[in-house]
Design a protein around this motif. Structure first.
Motif, PDB file in Angstrom:
ATOM      1  N   LYS A   1       0.860  -1.186   0.000  1.00  0.00           N
ATOM      2  CA  LYS A   1       0.000   0.000   0.000  1.00  0.00           C
ATOM      3  C   LYS A   1       0.893   1.232   0.000  1.00  0.00           C
ATOM      4  CE  LYS A   1      -3.334  -2.442   2.896  1.00  0.00           C
ATOM      5  NZ  LYS A   1      -2.681  -3.249   3.924  1.00  0.00           N
ATOM      6  N   ARG A   2       0.311   2.338  -0.412  1.00  0.00           N
ATOM      7  CA  ARG A   2       1.066   3.582  -0.335  1.00  0.00           C
ATOM      8  C   ARG A   2       0.845   4.191   1.033  1.00  0.00           C
ATOM      9  NH1 ARG A   2       3.882   6.893  -2.837  1.00  0.00           N
ATOM     10  NH2 ARG A   2       2.979   8.725  -1.858  1.00  0.00           N
ATOM     11  N   VAL A   3       1.910   4.330   1.775  1.00  0.00           N
ATOM     12  CA  VAL A   3       1.784   4.933   3.098  1.00  0.00           C
ATOM     13  C   VAL A   3       2.324   6.349   2.999  1.00  0.00           C
ATOM     14  CG1 VAL A   3       2.289   4.645   5.520  1.00  0.00           C
ATOM     15  CG2 VAL A   3       2.225   2.666   4.034  1.00  0.00           C
ATOM     16  N   ALA A   4       1.418   7.334   3.153  1.00  0.00           N
ATOM     17  CA  ALA A   4       1.802   8.720   2.885  1.00  0.00           C
ATOM     18  C   ALA A   4       2.520   9.342   4.073  1.00  0.00           C
ATOM     19  CB  ALA A   4       0.580   9.546   2.515  1.00  0.00           C
ATOM     20  N   ASN A   5       2.001   9.112   5.276  1.00  0.00           N
ATOM     21  CA  ASN A   5       2.628   9.753   6.430  1.00  0.00           C
ATOM     22  C   ASN A   5       2.617   8.826   7.640  1.00  0.00           C
ATOM     23  OD1 ASN A   5       0.012   9.837   7.519  1.00  0.00           O
ATOM     24  ND2 ASN A   5      -0.398  11.721   6.384  1.00  0.00           N
ATOM     25  N   PRO A   6       3.371   9.153   8.688  1.00  0.00           N
ATOM     26  CA  PRO A   6       3.475   8.271   9.853  1.00  0.00           C
ATOM     27  C   PRO A   6       2.107   7.919  10.447  1.00  0.00           C
ATOM     28  CG  PRO A   6       5.112   9.977   9.994  1.00  0.00           C
ATOM     29  CD  PRO A   6       4.280  10.301   8.789  1.00  0.00           C
ATOM     30  N   LEU A   7       1.181   8.893  10.457  1.00  0.00           N
ATOM     31  CA  LEU A   7      -0.115   8.642  11.075  1.00  0.00           C
ATOM     32  C   LEU A   7      -0.838   7.504  10.358  1.00  0.00           C
ATOM     33  CD1 LEU A   7      -1.862   9.710  13.347  1.00  0.00           C
ATOM     34  CD2 LEU A   7      -3.075  11.106  11.655  1.00  0.00           C
ATOM     35  N   GLN A   8      -0.773   7.559   9.025  1.00  0.00           N
ATOM     36  CA  GLN A   8      -1.444   6.517   8.244  1.00  0.00           C
ATOM     37  C   GLN A   8      -0.777   5.153   8.477  1.00  0.00           C
ATOM     38  OE1 GLN A   8      -1.420   7.307   4.069  1.00  0.00           O
ATOM     39  NE2 GLN A   8      -2.850   5.651   3.637  1.00  0.00           N
ATOM     40  N   GLY A   9       0.550   5.164   8.547  1.00  0.00           N
ATOM     41  CA  GLY A   9       1.270   3.920   8.806  1.00  0.00           C
ATOM     42  C   GLY A   9       0.859   3.333  10.140  1.00  0.00           C
ATOM     43  N   ALA A  10       0.770   4.167  11.141  1.00  0.00           N
ATOM     44  CA  ALA A  10       0.388   3.696  12.462  1.00  0.00           C
ATOM     45  C   ALA A  10      -1.022   3.134  12.429  1.00  0.00           C
ATOM     46  CB  ALA A  10       0.480   4.851  13.462  1.00  0.00           C
ATOM     47  N   LYS A  11      -1.914   3.823  11.690  1.00  0.00           N
ATOM     48  CA  LYS A  11      -3.294   3.355  11.605  1.00  0.00           C
ATOM     49  C   LYS A  11      -3.348   1.979  10.955  1.00  0.00           C
ATOM     50  CE  LYS A  11      -6.104   7.534  11.407  1.00  0.00           C
ATOM     51  NZ  LYS A  11      -6.543   8.558  10.454  1.00  0.00           N
ATOM     52  N   LEU A  12      -2.535   1.806   9.899  1.00  0.00           N
ATOM     53  CA  LEU A  12      -2.524   0.515   9.207  1.00  0.00           C
ATOM     54  C   LEU A  12      -2.042  -0.600  10.132  1.00  0.00           C
ATOM     55  CD1 LEU A  12      -1.110   1.212   5.649  1.00  0.00           C
ATOM     56  CD2 LEU A  12      -3.293   0.167   6.228  1.00  0.00           C
ATOM     57  N   ALA A  13      -1.096  -0.268  11.026  1.00  0.00           N
ATOM     58  CA  ALA A  13      -0.490  -1.310  11.841  1.00  0.00           C
ATOM     59  C   ALA A  13      -1.302  -1.623  13.082  1.00  0.00           C
ATOM     60  CB  ALA A  13       0.926  -0.898  12.241  1.00  0.00           C
ATOM     61  N   VAL A  14      -2.156  -0.694  13.485  1.00  0.00           N
ATOM     62  CA  VAL A  14      -2.774  -0.855  14.805  1.00  0.00           C
ATOM     63  C   VAL A  14      -3.740  -2.034  14.832  1.00  0.00           C
ATOM     64  CG1 VAL A  14      -4.725   0.728  14.556  1.00  0.00           C
ATOM     65  CG2 VAL A  14      -3.664   0.441  16.759  1.00  0.00           C
ATOM     66  N   LEU A  15      -4.461  -2.224  13.745  1.00  0.00           N
ATOM     67  CA  LEU A  15      -5.468  -3.283  13.776  1.00  0.00           C
ATOM     68  C   LEU A  15      -4.845  -4.685  13.828  1.00  0.00           C
ATOM     69  CD1 LEU A  15      -8.485  -3.096  13.986  1.00  0.00           C
ATOM     70  CD2 LEU A  15      -8.650  -3.549  11.543  1.00  0.00           C
ATOM     71  N   PRO A  16      -3.882  -5.007  12.900  1.00  0.00           N
ATOM     72  CA  PRO A  16      -3.240  -6.320  13.024  1.00  0.00           C
ATOM     73  C   PRO A  16      -2.529  -6.497  14.367  1.00  0.00           C
ATOM     74  CG  PRO A  16      -2.549  -5.210  11.005  1.00  0.00           C
ATOM     75  CD  PRO A  16      -3.419  -4.257  11.727  1.00  0.00           C
TER      76      PRO A  16
ATOM     77  N   ALA B   1       1.700  -1.268  20.808  1.00  0.00           N
ATOM     78  CA  ALA B   1       2.646  -0.151  20.821  1.00  0.00           C
ATOM     79  C   ALA B   1       3.785  -0.411  19.843  1.00  0.00           C
ATOM     80  CB  ALA B   1       3.194   0.029  22.234  1.00  0.00           C
ATOM     81  N   ALA B   2       4.327  -1.648  19.884  1.00  0.00           N
ATOM     82  CA  ALA B   2       5.443  -1.953  18.988  1.00  0.00           C
ATOM     83  C   ALA B   2       5.006  -1.851  17.538  1.00  0.00           C
ATOM     84  CB  ALA B   2       5.986  -3.356  19.278  1.00  0.00           C
ATOM     85  N   ALA B   3       3.781  -2.368  17.256  1.00  0.00           N
ATOM     86  CA  ALA B   3       3.281  -2.316  15.884  1.00  0.00           C
ATOM     87  C   ALA B   3       3.097  -0.876  15.440  1.00  0.00           C
ATOM     88  CB  ALA B   3       1.965  -3.082  15.780  1.00  0.00           C
ATOM     89  N   VAL B   4       2.568  -0.041  16.333  1.00  0.00           N
ATOM     90  CA  VAL B   4       2.303   1.352  15.967  1.00  0.00           C
ATOM     91  C   VAL B   4       3.608   2.091  15.694  1.00  0.00           C
ATOM     92  CG1 VAL B   4       1.532   3.544  16.929  1.00  0.00           C
ATOM     93  CG2 VAL B   4       0.062   1.541  17.053  1.00  0.00           C
ATOM     94  N   ILE B   5       4.594   1.866  16.549  1.00  0.00           N
ATOM     95  CA  ILE B   5       5.873   2.574  16.353  1.00  0.00           C
ATOM     96  C   ILE B   5       6.480   2.195  15.011  1.00  0.00           C
ATOM     97  CG2 ILE B   5       8.241   2.757  17.179  1.00  0.00           C
ATOM     98  CD1 ILE B   5       7.118   2.416  20.025  1.00  0.00           C
ATOM     99  N   MET B   6       6.549   0.867  14.777  1.00  0.00           N
ATOM    100  CA  MET B   6       7.177   0.431  13.532  1.00  0.00           C
ATOM    101  C   MET B   6       6.321   0.852  12.323  1.00  0.00           C
ATOM    102  SD  MET B   6       9.993  -0.901  12.940  1.00  0.00           S
ATOM    103  CE  MET B   6      10.938  -1.633  11.646  1.00  0.00           C
ATOM    104  N   GLY B   7       4.987   0.813  12.497  1.00  0.00           N
ATOM    105  CA  GLY B   7       4.093   1.230  11.415  1.00  0.00           C
ATOM    106  C   GLY B   7       4.298   2.693  11.084  1.00  0.00           C
ATOM    107  N   ALA B   8       4.430   3.510  12.125  1.00  0.00           N
ATOM    108  CA  ALA B   8       4.626   4.941  11.906  1.00  0.00           C
ATOM    109  C   ALA B   8       5.923   5.194  11.165  1.00  0.00           C
ATOM    110  CB  ALA B   8       4.623   5.662  13.249  1.00  0.00           C
ATOM    111  N   ILE B   9       6.950   4.419  11.527  1.00  0.00           N
ATOM    112  CA  ILE B   9       8.237   4.589  10.856  1.00  0.00           C
ATOM    113  C   ILE B   9       8.092   4.311   9.360  1.00  0.00           C
ATOM    114  CG2 ILE B   9      10.518   3.534  10.619  1.00  0.00           C
ATOM    115  CD1 ILE B   9      10.550   3.255  13.659  1.00  0.00           C
ATOM    116  N   GLN B  10       7.250   3.329   9.026  1.00  0.00           N
ATOM    117  CA  GLN B  10       7.069   2.996   7.614  1.00  0.00           C
ATOM    118  C   GLN B  10       6.422   4.146   6.840  1.00  0.00           C
ATOM    119  OE1 GLN B  10       8.601   0.234   6.539  1.00  0.00           O
ATOM    120  NE2 GLN B  10       9.119   0.212   8.708  1.00  0.00           N
ATOM    121  N   GLY B  11       5.814   5.114   7.549  1.00  0.00           N
ATOM    122  CA  GLY B  11       5.200   6.234   6.852  1.00  0.00           C
ATOM    123  C   GLY B  11       6.145   7.378   6.583  1.00  0.00           C
ATOM    124  N   LEU B  12       7.389   7.276   7.074  1.00  0.00           N
ATOM    125  CA  LEU B  12       8.341   8.359   6.859  1.00  0.00           C
ATOM    126  C   LEU B  12       8.797   8.390   5.409  1.00  0.00           C
ATOM    127  CD1 LEU B  12      10.559   7.854  10.030  1.00  0.00           C
ATOM    128  CD2 LEU B  12       9.028   9.766   9.583  1.00  0.00           C
TER     129      LEU B  12
END
Lengths: 513, 365
Positions: free
Chosen positions: A50-65, A111-122
């Motif tokens: 998926k296209r991850v535009a910003n950290p917030l979106q990345g975190a959102k994508l990671a939070v559910l799994p 928390a770990a998923a959100v942090i790493m997910g957010a990083i993927q949005g950078l």
């Protein structure tokens, strides 16, 4: 909505199963540790495709799994505390403390998923740096977390890293150059025995570990050349058999070199037949045959590394060992990565894909294959040297055929040719073999003895269940099954190398003749 | 695949070989190969040499039967069927279970044990043939078009699975009493074959022992091998097998059902492995779940030694490897026997990969 739920369930089932198995058999804070590791993995992969535009979106994508796996952990934690512990005869947990363990694991996973997910949005460059930084931080603080959470995994993690290094080395031979090496444990043994001989009281040579480490690697590499030189011109499956034969000979040699005495052969034969045995010129072990390898008892103890500030590495303190092997693995990873992209690495790929075409393009087949063999053996020698010094004792039985096959399993499961995949394969197989199976056996035994066996009337079945339900006895079966299933379903491995994947699936479109 | 030639100066060649022989003579004594001692021992007691040759012949005949399974499969689909040795081990376990189920023990007379032995032979041959056919169907056939290493790796996996089944089987002591208590321990096989010293019966005064037990195993092995040779040479099926081995595509065009022939090869190989398992049990009176691996490697060495794909070669190679192991056990050191056998494998592959009688395999590009 139900479709979405199904999708959601599907995406968490593998990781969730691993996580809940961990907490079921280890209990305690292990859920938090595995949640932390798996959460990071989820964050790393959730943005894929998926296209991850910003950290917030990345975190959102990671939070559910992350939340999904967390739920698995919570349920497993409750099952473990309220049912499994009493069933295996231990004191169960109260509902509140089981909930506490579960919720804590859930929070950490998310928390770990959100942090790493957010990083993927950078943005791309910063994302790479931050991902590397996060994974590096996990690798560095893991021993401390392990100590705090009292999971006691670190000794196994060190062994896992030794085998990851071996798998990286075998990946050069099998993955890059396409030569099936079934005797890889032999080079491991040679590295280990070189270290053992050069830094123990066996021969009275007690060199420093830092000196012996490169020597062991070089000697293993030279043996690779000696073995390879006459055999590498053979067909692929013959190479496999020759290496297998070599891998069988080496432990026999180490097992039996207990009284070494060398005499110059020509003078000896002449002397014997002329009736003057004293003519024989003795070269080695003249007064008393040398006990070179200690036979079945092996070499023990072997010297340990010494560093200025830390002092001698001890077996009670795992920290220096952990960081040393971590450094070695990272070093091998980068070195092998550079090798792969070099001229030599490209010739290996060429040979693997089409030997004939490669030789027509001017690649010296024997020399290139020989270098692959030597390189693979060298890394194996490194690992063997570290292993000998870490265990401080080596026995010939440690290096038998099943070790070669375990390493091969790692390479094939992870993905031929892809270093990250191979490391992943190593982690999966070794943690299953050294961490999960023994612990699972312990838990199963507890449950059997306390809850199942007393309820079975038939003595035959009772006897059978008591002796035959032992997961550690199923190791070979599991390795074999891994190999067969991977070959049938996904021969390119979990994380395949791109070129390799095309190679393996390229001719599927061709019609059979 | 194209033959790639490696040129070397002839003088160099000689020097190299002389150097290798010198190194061999220098290091050989470490592994028990001490010419002067060996010659001395043989001169002192030549009867022992003949005795060891007889032992080697009988063991070699069993190895040859296992080697046939390797060589037939390799000849037809160019796969080193790693699992074959473990199949033979399972054959031994099946035979032991069957004999145990008939209630025959060490003390039974040979009249009592004759029918159980024949039944065990049939059962183990059928079981092994079925396992072999199933593995071919589910583990090798889907990979026939894959790169060559894929089926080989799959075969290694099957070998491990079969070995683990053997371990599990050995732990079934509560259902099969002959298996005893410990899963991994060697199982004792009842000593059923009559043991009459033939030479003594003939009135020859010597220390050499050659009993009816040896003779029965040897004759049975020869019978199986001759039968197979006749089958391959003179029947339609045998002709079809040879055709498929030479060129599967041409064979298919000629109306041969290639899949069926391959299945039949696995069937025959499996049945031979089952028979060999029973014979080893009866001859050595002990079986263990790890015996398949070593025996398999020896048999494979035998197949390569004789020239892989070559049925007569496999028989010759089996006998040679049997002789080598028996002599090495006696004159070098039994601890080194495995190393000697594998050294032969490595040397043969390095210097004469075609084997003694030449290989019978089509090289495909």
């Amino acid at each position: 909505m139900s479709n979405q739920l199904k999708q959601f369930f599907k995406s968490t089932i593998t990781l969730g199963a691993i996580a809940s198995l961990t907490i079921l058999i280890f209990g305690g804070w292990s859920g938090a540790v595995i949640g932390w590791l798996l959460g990071t993995a989820i964050g790393l992969t959730s943005g894929e495709g998926k296209r991850v535009a910003n950290p917030l979106q990345g975190a959102k994508l990671a939070v559910l799994p992350g939340f999904g796996v967390g739920i698995w952990l919570l349920i497993a934690s409750l099952v473990q505390g309220l049912w499994l512990l009493p069933a295996s005869g231990q004191r169960g947990l109260s509902v509140s403390s089981a909930m506490l363990f579960g919720l804590y694991s859930l929070a950490i996973t998310v928390a770990a998923a959100v942090i790493m997910g957010a990083i993927q949005g950078l943005p791309s460059y910063r994302r790479q740096i931050a991902t590397l930084f996060n994974i590096g931080a996990i690798a560095i603080i893991f021993p401390f977390i392990d100590q705090i959470a009292q999971t006691r995994w670190i000794a196994t993690v060190i062994e896992i890293q030794i085998f990851v290094m071996l798998a990286l080395g075998l990946n050069i031979v099998v993955g890059f150059a396409g030569l099936l090496d079934l005797g890889y444990a032999a080079f491991f043994a040679i590295g280990a025995y070189t270290t053992g001989l050069l830094s123990s009281s066996q021969l009275g040579i007690q060199w420093n570990f830092w000196l012996v480490l490169p020597i062991a690697a070089v000697i293993a590499g030279i043996t690779g050349v000696i073995l390879g030189a006459p055999t590498l011109r053979l067909r692929g499956d013959y190479i496999a058999i020759v290496t297998l034969g070599f891998g069988e000979i080496v432990p026999v040699v180490f097992r039996n070199l207990t009284s070494v005495r060398l005499e110059e052969p020509i003078s000896k034969i002449i002397g014997t037949f002329m009736g003057h045995p004293e003519w024989a010129i003795c070269l080695l072990g003249c007064d008393r045959p040398i006990n070179l390898t200690g036979g079945e008892a092996g070499i023990n103890p072997i010297g340990r590394p010494i560093l200025p500030i830390i002092g001698t590495f001890t077996s009670s303190n795992y920290f220096p060992w952990y960081y040393l092997i971590l450094l070695l693995v990272i070093f091998s990873y980068f070195l092998i990565g550079r090798l792969k992209d070099s001229r030599l690495g490209r010739s290996w790929t060429a040979i693997r894909e089409d030997e004939l075409a490669a030789s027509a393009m001017g690649i010296n087949l024997v020399q290139t294959k020989l270098l692959a063999f030597a390189m693979g053996a060298t890394f194996s020698g490194f690992a063997g040297s570290f292993y000998a010094s870490y265990i401080t004792a080596i026995f010939p039985s440690v290096f038998d055929f099943s070790v070669s096959v375990i390493i091969l399993c790692m390479v094939i499961l992870g993905g031929l040719g892809n270093a990250i995949g191979v490391m992943l394969g190593g982690v999966i197989i070794m943690s299953a073999d050294r961490l999960y199976l023994p612990q699972l056996a312990k838990v199963l035994k507890g449950v059997l003895n306390n809850s199942v066996l007393p309820n079975i009337a038939n003595p035959q079945w009772q006897d059978f269940l008591a002796t035959s339900i032992d997961p550690t006895q199923m190791r070979l079966f599991l390795f074999g099954l891994t190999l067969v299933i991977m070959m049938l379903v996904r021969p390119e491995g979990l994380l395949p190398d791109r070129i390799h994947q095309e190679e393996l699936h390229g001719n599927e479109t061709e019609k059979p003749v | 695949m194209m033959k790639i030639r490696y040129k070397r100066q002839p003088a160099w060649n000689w020097l190299l070989y002389l150097g290798l022989i010198y190194i061999f003579l220098l290091l050989g004594p470490l592994a028990g190969f001490d010419i002067s001692r060996v010659v001395g021992e043989i001169a002192k007691n030549p009867e022992l040499l003949i005795q060891q040759i007889l032992v080697g012949l009988v063991n070699g005949a069993i190895i040859a039967i296992i080697a046939l399974g390797y060589t037939m499969v390799y000849g037809i689909i160019e796969l080193i069927n790693f699992a074959h040795g473990d199949l033979y081990m399972l054959g031994g376990f099946t035979a032991l279970s069957a004999i145990g189920a008939f209630g025959v023990t060490d003390s039974s007379t040979w009249q009592q044990s004759l029918i159980p032995i024949l039944a065990a032979l049939i059962i183990s041959a059928v079981v092994c043939a079925s396992i072999n056919i199933l593995t071919e169907r589910y583990a090798y056939r889907p990979l026939r078009k894959a790169p060559k290493l894929a089926p080989l790796i799959s075969a290694i996996g099957i070998s491990f699975i079969l070995q683990n089944i053997g371990l599990f089987w050995g732990g079934l002591g509560s259902f099969i009493p002959v298996m005893g208590g410990n899963a991994a321990a060697p199982k004792s096989f009842p000593d059923l074959l009559p043991r009459i010293d033939i030479l003594k019966q003939l009135g020859i005064e010597t220390s050499i022992q050659f009993t009816t037990k040896d003779l029965i195993v040897l004759l049975f092995a020869i019978l199986l091998m001759t039968g197979l040779q006749l089958f391959v040479k003179y029947t339609r099926w045998g002709k079809a097998m040879r055709a498929v081995a030479q060129n599967p595509d041409a064979a298919r065009i000629m109306g041969i059902n290639v899949d069926q022939i391959i299945v039949m090869t696995f069937l025959i190989g499996g049945a031979l492995a089952g028979a060999a398992g029973l014979m080893v049990g009866l001859y050595n009176n002990t079986i263990v779940f790890t015996m398949g691996f070593t025996a398999g490697l020896r048999a494979f060495t035998a197949a390569v030694l004789g020239g892989i794909g070559n049925i007569v070669g496999a028989m010759l190679g089996g006998v040679l490897i049997g002789l080598l192991s028996a002599l090495s056990d006696q004159y070098f050191s039994s601890r080194w026997t495995n190393a000697w056998v594998f050294a032969v494998l490595v040397i043969i592959l390095a210097f004469r990969p075609g084997g003694l009688l030449g290989e019978n395999v089509q090289e495909k590009v």
